[in-house]
Design an enzyme around this catalytic site. Structure first.
Site, mmCIF file in Angstrom:
data_model
loop_
_atom_site.group_PDB
_atom_site.id
_atom_site.type_symbol
_atom_site.label_atom_id
_atom_site.label_comp_id
_atom_site.label_asym_id
_atom_site.label_seq_id
_atom_site.Cartn_x
_atom_site.Cartn_y
_atom_site.Cartn_z
ATOM 1 N N ASN A 73 -6.327 -2.569 2.470
ATOM 2 C CA ASN A 73 -6.353 -3.806 2.636
ATOM 3 C C ASN A 73 -7.728 -4.366 2.698
ATOM 4 O OD1 ASN A 73 -3.544 -4.410 2.659
ATOM 5 N ND2 ASN A 73 -3.468 -4.180 4.843
ATOM 6 N N ARG A 89 0.878 -1.292 -0.086
ATOM 7 C CA ARG A 89 -0.075 -0.001 -0.077
ATOM 8 C C ARG A 89 0.713 1.304 -0.335
ATOM 9 N NH1 ARG A 89 -3.171 -0.185 5.010
ATOM 10 N NH2 ARG A 89 -1.451 -1.145 5.659
#
Length: 98
Positions: free
Chosen positions: A45, A27
């Site tokens: 997520n 990320r």
């Protein structure tokens, strides 16, 4: 057709990244690439192990982010990336890591 306006057309790209992409800096890496491209959105997520990437900005920049997600040069290991294109909502102001 005006090729300049086509290149600068804004779009919203939502991508679901499958593979070993959680807990490996994926990320953060995605946010860094998106900011380099001047995109807004987020990388999150999901409970099933995927990462969802939402990006808005010039379509060609979104396509470059999508290519980076599929490049094999990401943290972790990407198996598949599934994307959906839509009209930008215009409600995002930064690129967040969630």
């Amino acid at each position: 057709m005006d090729s300049v306006s086509d290149v600068r057309e804004h779009a919203r790209m939502t991508a679901w990244v499958h593979g070993a992409v959680q807990g490996v800096g994926f990320r953060w890496w995605t946010r860094s690439k998106a900011l380099e491209l001047g995109l807004v959105g987020h990388a999150s997520n999901l409970s099933d192990g995927r990462v969802e990437v939402v990006a808005e900005g010039p379509r060609d920049h979104c396509e470059r982010l999508l290519a980076a997600l599929r490049s094999g040069n990401t943290p972790g290991w990407v198996d598949t990336v599934v994307e959906r294109w839509s009209e930008p909502k215009g409600t995002l102001s930064d690129f967040a890591q969630r």
